[in-house]
Design a protein around this motif. Sequence first.
Motif, PDB file in Angstrom:
ATOM      1  N   ALA A   1      -3.745  13.167   1.385  1.00 20.88           N
ATOM      2  CA  ALA A   1      -3.397  13.258  -0.035  1.00 20.88           C
ATOM      3  C   ALA A   1      -2.005  12.685  -0.227  1.00 20.88           C
ATOM      4  CB  ALA A   1      -3.424  14.713  -0.487  1.00 20.88           C
ATOM      5  N   HIS A   2      -1.885  11.782  -1.195  1.00 20.16           N
ATOM      6  CA  HIS A   2      -0.560  11.331  -1.620  1.00 20.16           C
ATOM      7  C   HIS A   2      -0.033  12.370  -2.615  1.00 20.16           C
ATOM      8  CE1 HIS A   2      -0.896   6.997  -0.294  1.00 20.16           C
ATOM      9  NE2 HIS A   2      -2.177   7.315  -0.335  1.00 20.16           N
ATOM     10  N   VAL A   3       1.121  12.949  -2.331  1.00 25.02           N
ATOM     11  CA  VAL A   3       1.777  13.871  -3.261  1.00 25.02           C
ATOM     12  C   VAL A   3       2.899  13.080  -3.925  1.00 25.02           C
ATOM     13  CG1 VAL A   3       2.899  16.103  -3.541  1.00 25.02           C
ATOM     14  CG2 VAL A   3       1.298  15.738  -1.638  1.00 25.02           C
TER      15      VAL A   3
ATOM     16  N   PHE B   1      -6.181  10.910  -3.696  1.00 25.41           N
ATOM     17  CA  PHE B   1      -6.958  10.661  -2.476  1.00 25.41           C
ATOM     18  C   PHE B   1      -7.649   9.311  -2.650  1.00 25.41           C
ATOM     19  CE2 PHE B   1      -6.934  15.310  -2.787  1.00 25.41           C
ATOM     20  CZ  PHE B   1      -6.746  15.745  -1.480  1.00 25.41           C
ATOM     21  N   ASN B   2      -7.081   8.246  -2.159  1.00 28.26           N
ATOM     22  CA  ASN B   2      -7.811   6.984  -2.177  1.00 28.26           C
ATOM     23  C   ASN B   2      -9.025   7.138  -1.263  1.00 28.26           C
ATOM     24  OD1 ASN B   2      -5.990   5.705  -3.913  1.00 28.26           O
ATOM     25  ND2 ASN B   2      -4.627   5.198  -2.217  1.00 28.26           N
ATOM     26  N   THR B   3     -10.163   6.716  -1.739  1.00 27.38           N
ATOM     27  CA  THR B   3     -11.424   6.955  -1.017  1.00 27.38           C
ATOM     28  C   THR B   3     -12.233   5.670  -1.014  1.00 27.38           C
ATOM     29  OG1 THR B   3     -11.337   9.258  -1.771  1.00 27.38           O
ATOM     30  CG2 THR B   3     -13.435   8.483  -0.873  1.00 27.38           C
TER      31      THR B   3
ATOM     32  N   SER C   1     -10.711   1.345  -3.359  1.00 27.40           N
ATOM     33  CA  SER C   1      -9.829   2.261  -4.101  1.00 27.40           C
ATOM     34  C   SER C   1      -8.387   2.145  -3.629  1.00 27.40           C
ATOM     35  CB  SER C   1     -10.290   3.704  -3.920  1.00 27.40           C
ATOM     36  OG  SER C   1      -9.822   4.208  -2.684  1.00 27.40           O
ATOM     37  N   GLY C   2      -8.189   1.418  -2.529  1.00 29.28           N
ATOM     38  CA  GLY C   2      -6.838   1.294  -1.970  1.00 29.28           C
ATOM     39  C   GLY C   2      -6.646   2.023  -0.662  1.00 29.28           C
ATOM     40  N   GLN C   3      -7.689   2.662  -0.143  1.00 24.27           N
ATOM     41  CA  GLN C   3      -7.536   3.380   1.130  1.00 24.27           C
ATOM     42  C   GLN C   3      -7.330   2.382   2.269  1.00 24.27           C
ATOM     43  OE1 GLN C   3     -10.709   6.108   2.206  1.00 24.27           O
ATOM     44  NE2 GLN C   3      -9.489   7.024   3.852  1.00 24.27           N
ATOM     45  N   SER C   4      -6.266   2.600   3.043  1.00 21.60           N
ATOM     46  CA  SER C   4      -5.981   1.721   4.177  1.00 21.60           C
ATOM     47  C   SER C   4      -5.976   2.473   5.501  1.00 21.60           C
ATOM     48  CB  SER C   4      -4.641   1.014   3.973  1.00 21.60           C
ATOM     49  OG  SER C   4      -3.583   1.953   3.874  1.00 21.60           O
ATOM     50  N   VAL C   5      -5.820   3.798   5.451  1.00 15.11           N
ATOM     51  CA  VAL C   5      -5.858   4.621   6.668  1.00 15.11           C
ATOM     52  C   VAL C   5      -7.048   5.563   6.519  1.00 15.11           C
ATOM     53  CG1 VAL C   5      -4.644   6.306   8.092  1.00 15.11           C
ATOM     54  CG2 VAL C   5      -3.349   4.469   6.966  1.00 15.11           C
TER      55      VAL C   5
ATOM     56  N   ARG D   1       6.824  12.079   4.972  1.00 14.40           N
ATOM     57  CA  ARG D   1       7.165  11.096   3.947  1.00 14.40           C
ATOM     58  C   ARG D   1       6.403   9.805   4.158  1.00 14.40           C
ATOM     59  NH1 ARG D   1      10.775  13.687   1.228  1.00 14.40           N
ATOM     60  NH2 ARG D   1      12.314  14.960   2.302  1.00 14.40           N
ATOM     61  N   ASP D   2       5.899   9.259   3.037  1.00 19.49           N
ATOM     62  CA  ASP D   2       5.263   7.944   3.110  1.00 19.49           C
ATOM     63  C   ASP D   2       6.310   6.912   3.502  1.00 19.49           C
ATOM     64  OD1 ASP D   2       2.424   6.695   1.731  1.00 19.49           O
ATOM     65  OD2 ASP D   2       4.071   5.303   2.154  1.00 19.49           O
ATOM     66  N   ILE D   3       5.910   5.989   4.365  1.00 23.69           N
ATOM     67  CA  ILE D   3       6.846   4.980   4.870  1.00 23.69           C
ATOM     68  C   ILE D   3       7.219   3.970   3.786  1.00 23.69           C
ATOM     69  CG2 ILE D   3       5.185   3.265   5.736  1.00 23.69           C
ATOM     70  CD1 ILE D   3       6.807   3.305   8.393  1.00 23.69           C
TER      71      ILE D   3
HETATM   72  P1  AMP Z   1      -3.859   4.765   1.720  1.00 25.34           P
HETATM   73  O1  AMP Z   1      -3.600   3.316   1.377  1.00 25.34           O
HETATM   74  O2  AMP Z   1      -4.261   5.609   0.548  1.00 25.34           O
HETATM   75  O3  AMP Z   1      -4.817   4.874   2.889  1.00 25.34           O
HETATM   76  O4  AMP Z   1      -2.466   5.367   2.165  1.00 25.34           O
HETATM   77  C1  AMP Z   1      -1.904   5.135   3.422  1.00 25.34           C
HETATM   78  C2  AMP Z   1      -0.433   5.361   3.270  1.00 25.34           C
HETATM   79  O5  AMP Z   1       0.111   5.513   4.556  1.00 25.34           O
HETATM   80  C3  AMP Z   1       0.326   4.204   2.604  1.00 25.34           C
HETATM   81  O6  AMP Z   1       0.949   4.680   1.411  1.00 25.34           O
HETATM   82  C4  AMP Z   1       1.339   3.787   3.661  1.00 25.34           C
HETATM   83  O7  AMP Z   1       2.596   3.432   3.110  1.00 25.34           O
HETATM   84  C5  AMP Z   1       1.425   5.016   4.534  1.00 25.34           C
HETATM   85  N1  AMP Z   1       1.802   4.774   5.915  1.00 25.34           N
HETATM   86  C6  AMP Z   1       1.318   3.840   6.751  1.00 25.34           C
HETATM   87  N2  AMP Z   1       1.885   3.956   7.961  1.00 25.34           N
HETATM   88  C7  AMP Z   1       2.741   5.010   7.884  1.00 25.34           C
HETATM   89  C8  AMP Z   1       3.630   5.633   8.813  1.00 25.34           C
HETATM   90  N3  AMP Z   1       3.750   5.202  10.082  1.00 25.34           N
HETATM   91  N4  AMP Z   1       4.361   6.678   8.382  1.00 25.34           N
HETATM   92  C9  AMP Z   1       4.262   7.119   7.105  1.00 25.34           C
HETATM   93  N5  AMP Z   1       3.431   6.575   6.187  1.00 25.34           N
HETATM   94  C10 AMP Z   1       2.685   5.528   6.567  1.00 25.34           C
END
Ligand code: AMP
Length: 118
Positions: free
Chosen positions: A105-107, A90-92, A96-100, A35-37
């Motif tokens: 994939a966001h479902v 898939f933020n790329t 685009s919003g990619q932070s990790v 699950r997304d946090i």
């Molecule tokens: P993105 O911004 O597309 O790279 O998505 C990264 C996602 O990871 C965001 O929606 C965050 O809320 C999620 N996220 C970050 N840290 C965690 C965590 N520890 N557990 C679950 N989801 C996380």
Amino acid sequence: MPDPGTEQSCLFCRIVAGEIPATIVASDDSCIAFRDITPQAPLHVLVVPRLHLPDVAALAARAPGVLADVVALASKVAASEADGQFRLIFNTGARSGQSVFHVHAHVIGGAELGWSPA
Ligand code: AMP
């Protein structure tokens, strides 16, 4: 070429390794789903390949079979947690919003979804 398997500093590699807790809802040999946090919809799960690659373009180039596994696990999660209908994002790249920068994939599902990409 450097080993793309894991990176000690990568948040999602550490979740895959069980070093950081997450609410895992499904997994298979190549991916985990948790699950997304910060959920943005009733269903908001991330499907994360165990393999460390930065984004979906790299995954498609390096391991297209794992990309198919991502889609299959997303579909399975949407079937078990919602009505089987889902959006896959898939933020790329940072703009685009990619932070990790470990492909995921966001479902998204469980509701009528509007369209608001910005
Ligand atoms: P993105 O911004 O597309 O790279 O998505 C990264 C996602 O990871 C965001 O929606 C965050 O809320 C999620 N996220 C970050 N840290 C965690 C965590 N520890 N557990 C679950 N989801 C996380």
